[in-house]
Design a protein around this motif. Structure first.
Motif, PDB file in Angstrom:
ATOM      1  N   LEU A  81       0.829  -1.208   0.000  1.00  0.00           N
ATOM      2  CA  LEU A  81       0.000   0.000   0.000  1.00  0.00           C
ATOM      3  C   LEU A  81       0.862   1.257   0.000  1.00  0.00           C
ATOM      4  O   LEU A  81       0.490   2.260  -0.627  1.00  0.00           O
ATOM      5  N   SER A  82       1.998   1.229   0.688  1.00  0.00           N
ATOM      6  CA  SER A  82       2.898   2.378   0.677  1.00  0.00           C
ATOM      7  C   SER A  82       3.434   2.633  -0.726  1.00  0.00           C
ATOM      8  O   SER A  82       3.511   3.784  -1.176  1.00  0.00           O
ATOM      9  N   LEU A  85       0.490   3.940  -3.021  1.00  0.00           N
ATOM     10  CA  LEU A  85       0.162   5.332  -2.693  1.00  0.00           C
ATOM     11  C   LEU A  85       1.258   6.276  -3.147  1.00  0.00           C
ATOM     12  O   LEU A  85       0.976   7.357  -3.690  1.00  0.00           O
ATOM     13  N   ASN A  86       2.500   5.869  -2.978  1.00  0.00           N
ATOM     14  CA  ASN A  86       3.614   6.707  -3.399  1.00  0.00           C
ATOM     15  C   ASN A  86       3.663   6.861  -4.912  1.00  0.00           C
ATOM     16  O   ASN A  86       3.910   7.955  -5.425  1.00  0.00           O
ATOM     17  N   VAL A  88       1.146   6.627  -7.128  1.00  0.00           N
ATOM     18  CA  VAL A  88       0.019   7.426  -7.631  1.00  0.00           C
ATOM     19  C   VAL A  88       0.223   8.906  -7.337  1.00  0.00           C
ATOM     20  O   VAL A  88       0.103   9.763  -8.225  1.00  0.00           O
ATOM     21  N   THR A  89       0.555   9.246  -6.100  1.00  0.00           N
ATOM     22  CA  THR A  89       0.688  10.652  -5.717  1.00  0.00           C
ATOM     23  C   THR A  89       1.924  11.307  -6.328  1.00  0.00           C
ATOM     24  O   THR A  89       1.861  12.435  -6.821  1.00  0.00           O
ATOM     25  N   SER A 139      -2.490   2.468   9.146  1.00  0.00           N
ATOM     26  CA  SER A 139      -2.665   3.565   8.195  1.00  0.00           C
ATOM     27  C   SER A 139      -1.621   4.656   8.398  1.00  0.00           C
ATOM     28  O   SER A 139      -1.104   5.223   7.423  1.00  0.00           O
ATOM     29  N   PHE A 143       0.991   5.973   5.395  1.00  0.00           N
ATOM     30  CA  PHE A 143       1.085   7.358   4.943  1.00  0.00           C
ATOM     31  C   PHE A 143       2.479   7.930   5.170  1.00  0.00           C
ATOM     32  O   PHE A 143       2.997   8.684   4.331  1.00  0.00           O
ATOM     33  N   ALA A 146       4.869   6.449   2.537  1.00  0.00           N
ATOM     34  CA  ALA A 146       4.608   7.039   1.224  1.00  0.00           C
ATOM     35  C   ALA A 146       5.175   8.446   1.133  1.00  0.00           C
ATOM     36  O   ALA A 146       5.726   8.848   0.102  1.00  0.00           O
ATOM     37  N   THR A 150       8.598  10.169  -1.161  1.00  0.00           N
ATOM     38  CA  THR A 150       8.085  11.053  -2.206  1.00  0.00           C
ATOM     39  C   THR A 150       9.199  11.820  -2.901  1.00  0.00           C
ATOM     40  O   THR A 150       9.174  11.986  -4.134  1.00  0.00           O
TER      41      THR A 150
END
Length: 276
Positions: A81-82, A85-86, A88-89, A139, A143, A146, A150
């Motif tokens: 998930l990390s 999310l990383n 996509v963003t 969660s 976050f 991620a 970045t």
């Protein structure tokens, strides 16, 4: 002495130095692997040698008493998930910053780039997560991971997206496509090599990390495999054969991933850094 001869001698010297440097990794690695198959008394000498009797039962005991299956799935959940999310963003933000040539975009790019230099403030992050109300949950760790990756991801994505001709965007806009369709229909298929690199790099950094989970995961049932080593060491601090077996099982997933995916790492880094 000719130039070619000097170059050959220099290459030999560099190779010898690299071989000596590799021993810094190979020696403790062999000590860990061989020691994981020894008895508790045999491994206490900390010598690199083959076990007298291969104790495969060490791995069975570690797997049963260390709770590795639960820790394994926790690690898979958090790292996957990390990484998603990383990807996509970071790719979306890099697309906007690479396409908009303005002072604000340049400032934001430098702001993200500072993340490669500025360290994370753990105490401040804990207070922020507590204020948001999900401290101690999985969660919060997802976050944070991620966000921590970045800066590196933005660097790769921005360098690669700048090499994609803007005429592709303009043609899509003329045909009625909006910004989201341009990104997902045109840009996303072209940045697949960078996506693979970012996914692998995030996976390896998240999987091997121990500091974030130990500060932000208050329930031991949500701990990842590196933290299981920490917990297992507290129970079997004198049984180094079991600790070595736990370390081998913990490092095995990321080692396998790196062996089979190293070509994607090299190609993605080249695409994102050199072309940019």
């Amino acid at each position: 002495m000719s130039f070619s001869r000097k170059l050959t001698i220099r290459n030999y010297i560099v190779e010898i130095l690299l071989i000596l440097a590799s021993l810094l990794i190979i020696i403790p690695l062999l000590l860990m692997i061989f020691g994981s198959f020894m008895t508790s008394a045999e491994v206490s000498s900390f010598k690199i040698r083959l076990p007298e009797n291969w104790q495969f039962s060490n791995y069975k005991k570690v797997f049963e008493e260390g709770g590795l299956m639960r820790a394994f799935w926790n690690g898979i959940l958090i790292t996957s998930l990390s990484a998603i999310l990383n990807i996509v963003t970071s790719s979306a933000a890099a697309f906007v910053l690479a396409r908009r040539e303005s002072k604000l975009s340049s400032f934001l790019y430098l702001f993200f780039f500072m993340g490669l230099i500025a360290p994370m403030s753990t105490i401040t992050t804990i207070r922020v997560v507590q204020w948001m109300g999900f401290y101690g949950s999985v969660s919060s760790v997802i976050f944070i991971y991620a966000a921590l990756n970045t800066a590196f991801s933005m660097f790769l994505y921005s360098g690669f997206i700048k090499t994609i001709p803007k005429v592709l965007d303009e043609v899509a806009f003329l045909e009625g496509a909006n910004l989201f369709r341009v990104f997902f229909r045109i840009i996303t298929p072209l940045i697949i090599p960078v996506n693979a690199t970012v996914a692998i790099m995030v996976f390896m950094s998240v999987w091997n990390d121990i500091t974030i989970p130990i500060y932000f995961l208050t329930d031991s049932s949500t701990w990842t495999m590196p933290l299981s080593v920490y917990n297992f060491y507290g129970k079997f601090s004198r049984d180094w054969n079991l600790i070595f077996a736990d370390l081998v099982l913990t490092s095995l997933p990321v080692l396998i991933l790196y062996i089979f995916a190293q070509k994607y790492i090299v190609s993605g880094l080249t695409a994102g850094a050199v072309k940019g």
